[in-house]
Design a protein around this motif. Structure first.
Motif, PDB file in Angstrom:
ATOM      1  N   GLU A 220       0.821  -1.214   0.000  1.00 11.22           N
ATOM      2  CA  GLU A 220       0.000   0.000   0.000  1.00 11.22           C
ATOM      3  C   GLU A 220       0.856   1.266   0.000  1.00 11.22           C
ATOM      4  OE1 GLU A 220      -2.468  -0.409   3.407  1.00 11.22           O
ATOM      5  OE2 GLU A 220      -3.872  -1.821   2.461  1.00 11.22           O
ATOM      6  N   LYS A 221       1.990   1.207   0.685  1.00 11.60           N
ATOM      7  CA  LYS A 221       2.859   2.377   0.785  1.00 11.60           C
ATOM      8  C   LYS A 221       3.807   2.508  -0.408  1.00 11.60           C
ATOM      9  CE  LYS A 221       2.892   2.920   5.816  1.00 11.60           C
ATOM     10  NZ  LYS A 221       3.735   2.964   7.043  1.00 11.60           N
ATOM     11  N   GLY A 222       3.767   1.536  -1.309  1.00  9.51           N
ATOM     12  CA  GLY A 222       4.642   1.592  -2.477  1.00  9.51           C
ATOM     13  C   GLY A 222       6.102   1.458  -2.127  1.00  9.51           C
ATOM     14  N   ALA A 223       6.409   0.528  -1.227  1.00 13.45           N
ATOM     15  CA  ALA A 223       7.803   0.291  -0.837  1.00 13.45           C
ATOM     16  C   ALA A 223       8.609  -0.177  -2.047  1.00 13.45           C
ATOM     17  CB  ALA A 223       7.851  -0.758   0.276  1.00 13.45           C
ATOM     18  N   PRO A 224       9.924   0.021  -2.027  1.00 17.03           N
ATOM     19  CA  PRO A 224      10.767  -0.407  -3.156  1.00 17.03           C
ATOM     20  C   PRO A 224      10.641  -1.903  -3.441  1.00 17.03           C
ATOM     21  CG  PRO A 224      11.993   1.019  -1.668  1.00 17.03           C
ATOM     22  CD  PRO A 224      10.700   0.703  -0.984  1.00 17.03           C
ATOM     23  N   LYS A 225      10.946  -2.281  -4.667  1.00 16.38           N
ATOM     24  CA  LYS A 225      10.759  -3.654  -5.133  1.00 16.38           C
ATOM     25  C   LYS A 225      11.517  -4.681  -4.288  1.00 16.38           C
ATOM     26  CE  LYS A 225       8.828  -6.189  -8.432  1.00 16.38           C
ATOM     27  NZ  LYS A 225       7.356  -6.238  -8.596  1.00 16.38           N
ATOM     28  N   TYR A 226      12.704  -4.308  -3.816  1.00 18.27           N
ATOM     29  CA  TYR A 226      13.493  -5.276  -3.048  1.00 18.27           C
ATOM     30  C   TYR A 226      12.808  -5.673  -1.741  1.00 18.27           C
ATOM     31  CZ  TYR A 226      15.105  -1.197  -0.317  1.00 18.27           C
ATOM     32  OH  TYR A 226      15.175  -0.073   0.468  1.00 18.27           O
ATOM     33  N   MET A 227      11.819  -4.876  -1.314  1.00 22.04           N
ATOM     34  CA  MET A 227      11.106  -5.199  -0.082  1.00 22.04           C
ATOM     35  C   MET A 227      10.203  -6.423  -0.245  1.00 22.04           C
ATOM     36  SD  MET A 227      12.139  -3.345   2.375  1.00 22.04           S
ATOM     37  CE  MET A 227      10.847  -3.570   3.615  1.00 22.04           C
ATOM     38  N   GLU A 228       9.954  -6.831  -1.485  1.00 19.90           N
ATOM     39  CA  GLU A 228       9.234  -8.094  -1.691  1.00 19.90           C
ATOM     40  C   GLU A 228      10.051  -9.244  -1.119  1.00 19.90           C
ATOM     41  OE1 GLU A 228       6.788  -6.946  -5.797  1.00 19.90           O
ATOM     42  OE2 GLU A 228       8.502  -8.315  -5.875  1.00 19.90           O
ATOM     43  N   TRP A 229      11.343  -9.211  -1.376  1.00 22.42           N
ATOM     44  CA  TRP A 229      12.226 -10.242  -0.828  1.00 22.42           C
ATOM     45  C   TRP A 229      12.295 -10.133   0.689  1.00 22.42           C
ATOM     46  CZ3 TRP A 229      13.744 -14.500  -3.023  1.00 22.42           C
ATOM     47  CH2 TRP A 229      13.877 -14.567  -4.417  1.00 22.42           C
ATOM     48  N   TYR A 230      12.284  -8.909   1.179  1.00 23.22           N
ATOM     49  CA  TYR A 230      12.348  -8.716   2.631  1.00 23.22           C
ATOM     50  C   TYR A 230      11.063  -9.204   3.297  1.00 23.22           C
ATOM     51  CZ  TYR A 230      13.609  -6.681   7.103  1.00 23.22           C
ATOM     52  OH  TYR A 230      13.937  -6.521   8.426  1.00 23.22           O
ATOM     53  N   GLY A 231       9.932  -8.966   2.647  1.00 25.31           N
ATOM     54  CA  GLY A 231       8.667  -9.478   3.170  1.00 25.31           C
ATOM     55  C   GLY A 231       8.661 -10.998   3.200  1.00 25.31           C
ATOM     56  N   ALA A 232       9.208 -11.601   2.138  1.00 26.17           N
ATOM     57  CA  ALA A 232       9.321 -13.061   2.087  1.00 26.17           C
ATOM     58  C   ALA A 232      10.244 -13.562   3.193  1.00 26.17           C
ATOM     59  CB  ALA A 232       9.850 -13.494   0.723  1.00 26.17           C
ATOM     60  N   PHE A 233      11.291 -12.798   3.452  1.00 21.49           N
ATOM     61  CA  PHE A 233      12.245 -13.152   4.509  1.00 21.49           C
ATOM     62  C   PHE A 233      11.560 -13.193   5.874  1.00 21.49           C
ATOM     63  CE2 PHE A 233      14.995 -11.022   7.758  1.00 21.49           C
ATOM     64  CZ  PHE A 233      15.794 -12.115   8.066  1.00 21.49           C
ATOM     65  N   GLY A 234      10.797 -12.153   6.178  1.00 21.84           N
ATOM     66  CA  GLY A 234      10.105 -12.110   7.463  1.00 21.84           C
ATOM     67  C   GLY A 234       9.136 -13.267   7.626  1.00 21.84           C
ATOM     68  N   LEU A 235       8.427 -13.578   6.557  1.00 17.80           N
ATOM     69  CA  LEU A 235       7.478 -14.693   6.592  1.00 17.80           C
ATOM     70  C   LEU A 235       8.219 -16.012   6.792  1.00 17.80           C
ATOM     71  CD1 LEU A 235       4.443 -15.116   6.365  1.00 17.80           C
ATOM     72  CD2 LEU A 235       4.701 -15.352   3.900  1.00 17.80           C
ATOM     73  N   LEU A 236       9.372 -16.130   6.159  1.00 21.05           N
ATOM     74  CA  LEU A 236      10.181 -17.344   6.274  1.00 21.05           C
ATOM     75  C   LEU A 236      10.684 -17.530   7.708  1.00 21.05           C
ATOM     76  CD1 LEU A 236      10.815 -19.274   3.930  1.00 21.05           C
ATOM     77  CD2 LEU A 236      13.105 -18.288   3.833  1.00 21.05           C
ATOM     78  N   VAL A 237      11.108 -16.438   8.324  1.00 26.67           N
ATOM     79  CA  VAL A 237      11.583 -16.492   9.714  1.00 26.67           C
ATOM     80  C   VAL A 237      10.497 -17.062  10.624  1.00 26.67           C
ATOM     81  CG1 VAL A 237      12.243 -15.084  11.708  1.00 26.67           C
ATOM     82  CG2 VAL A 237      13.264 -14.626   9.480  1.00 26.67           C
ATOM     83  N   THR A 238       9.279 -16.569  10.448  1.00 25.14           N
ATOM     84  CA  THR A 238       8.166 -17.032  11.279  1.00 25.14           C
ATOM     85  C   THR A 238       7.836 -18.494  10.996  1.00 25.14           C
ATOM     86  OG1 THR A 238       7.225 -14.799  11.308  1.00 25.14           O
ATOM     87  CG2 THR A 238       5.776 -16.597  11.947  1.00 25.14           C
ATOM     88  N   LEU A 239       7.825 -18.876   9.731  1.00 32.97           N
ATOM     89  CA  LEU A 239       7.485 -20.259   9.373  1.00 32.97           C
ATOM     90  C   LEU A 239       8.517 -21.249   9.906  1.00 32.97           C
ATOM     91  CD1 LEU A 239       6.185 -19.810   5.712  1.00 32.97           C
ATOM     92  CD2 LEU A 239       4.850 -20.537   7.700  1.00 32.97           C
ATOM     93  N   VAL A 240       9.783 -20.872   9.853  1.00 35.39           N
ATOM     94  CA  VAL A 240      10.842 -21.740  10.396  1.00 35.39           C
ATOM     95  C   VAL A 240      10.640 -21.922  11.896  1.00 35.39           C
ATOM     96  CG1 VAL A 240      13.312 -21.865  10.918  1.00 35.39           C
ATOM     97  CG2 VAL A 240      12.554 -21.251   8.619  1.00 35.39           C
ATOM     98  N   TRP A 241      10.387 -20.816  12.575  1.00 44.41           N
ATOM     99  CA  TRP A 241      10.154 -20.871  14.023  1.00 44.41           C
ATOM    100  C   TRP A 241       8.925 -21.728  14.337  1.00 44.41           C
ATOM    101  CZ3 TRP A 241       7.384 -16.596  17.212  1.00 44.41           C
ATOM    102  CH2 TRP A 241       7.413 -16.935  18.575  1.00 44.41           C
ATOM    103  N   LEU A 242       7.853 -21.500  13.605  1.00 45.75           N
ATOM    104  CA  LEU A 242       6.616 -22.245  13.835  1.00 45.75           C
ATOM    105  C   LEU A 242       6.828 -23.739  13.623  1.00 45.75           C
ATOM    106  CD1 LEU A 242       3.562 -22.387  14.347  1.00 45.75           C
ATOM    107  CD2 LEU A 242       3.206 -21.876  11.914  1.00 45.75           C
TER     108      LEU A 242
END
Length: 243
Positions: A206-228
């Motif tokens: 929604e905020k129009g973050a830079p394209k590389y933040m797609e990878w960062y968003g995936a990273f955060g989700l991955l961190v949680t999934l690994v922990w879970l």
């Protein structure tokens, strides 16, 4: 919540210097989904490779290497397109070796943990998109506080292990009801962190973050999934210990 995914992340982001961002230069939900899919595929591939006897070296390389790469990713978000795939593969080595260890002790536990992790991910995504859970500031603070408390307990247990002190709650063979209840609580908190991850990704788009933040968003989700996944493994091991 997940310390890698906070609204403050969107402040002072590095953006391309060649004028304003174009539509193809900004973060999108679909783009983040694609990056998450790629990351999970790399993790699964590495996990399959590390699902072998005597995989202790994979566990060390994956755990230590993944931690270092995660820190780099948080500090240098613009490197995420490179560091996140690397992080996924390192975590795959860790999960593969850990899963093999659990699988040798408790038959069928790995498949059950995978099914539960995927089921929780899909269920909470549905709940989030349907609006059944409202991500308010109080909700974020509550999950963040609980996650921080869990981290401190784990840190205390890790440090204490060097001095001969251990927390029985962390022992995957401890099948007491209190221990199981504690693990169930951790699984619930880890699961709710997924909701915060979804909210972060949506906010970034929604905020129009830079394209590389797609990878960062995936990273955060991955961190949680690994922990879970690891917490579900621990919980299932405790339940199996009661048989």
């Amino acid at each position: 919540g997940n310390p890698t995914l906070s609204s403050k992340v969107f402040e002072n982001l590095e953006r391309p210097k060649n004028g304003p961002l174009l539509r193809d230069d900004v973060m999108t939900i679909q783009g983040t989904v694609d990056k998450t899919g790629i990351s999970l595929a790399l993790l699964i591939f590495a996990g399959y490779f590390a699902y072998v006897p005597d995989g202790f070296s994979f566990m060390i390389i994956g755990g230590l290497g993944g931690f270092i790469v995660a820190i780099i990713t948080v500090i240098k978000k613009t490197w995420a397109p490179i560091t996140v795939p690397l992080y996924a593969m390192l975590e795959g080595l860790l999960l593969g070796s850990v899963s093999y260890m659990y699988g040798q002790i408790f038959e069928g536990i790995v498949l059950n943990a995978i099914i539960l992790t995927v089921s929780i991910l899909i269920s909470l995504l549905f709940v989030y998109k349907s609006g059944l859970i409202q991500v308010t500031e109080n909700f974020k603070l509550g999950i963040a506080a609980a996650t921080g408390g869990i981290f401190l307990v784990y840190l205390f247990g890790f440090i204490g292990s060097f001095f001969g002190m251990s927390l029985s709650f962390l022992d995957p063979t401890n099948g007491s009801l209190i221990s199981i209840g504690g693990s169930l609580f951790v699984v619930i908190i880890a699961s709710l962190n997924l909701v915060l991850d979804f909210d972060f990704i949506e906010e970034g788009a929604e905020k129009g973050a830079p394209k590389y933040m797609e990878w960062y968003g995936a990273f955060g989700l991955l961190v949680t999934l690994v922990w879970l996944y690891l917490e579900i493994l621990r919980l299932l091991a405790k339940l199996n210990s009661r048989k």
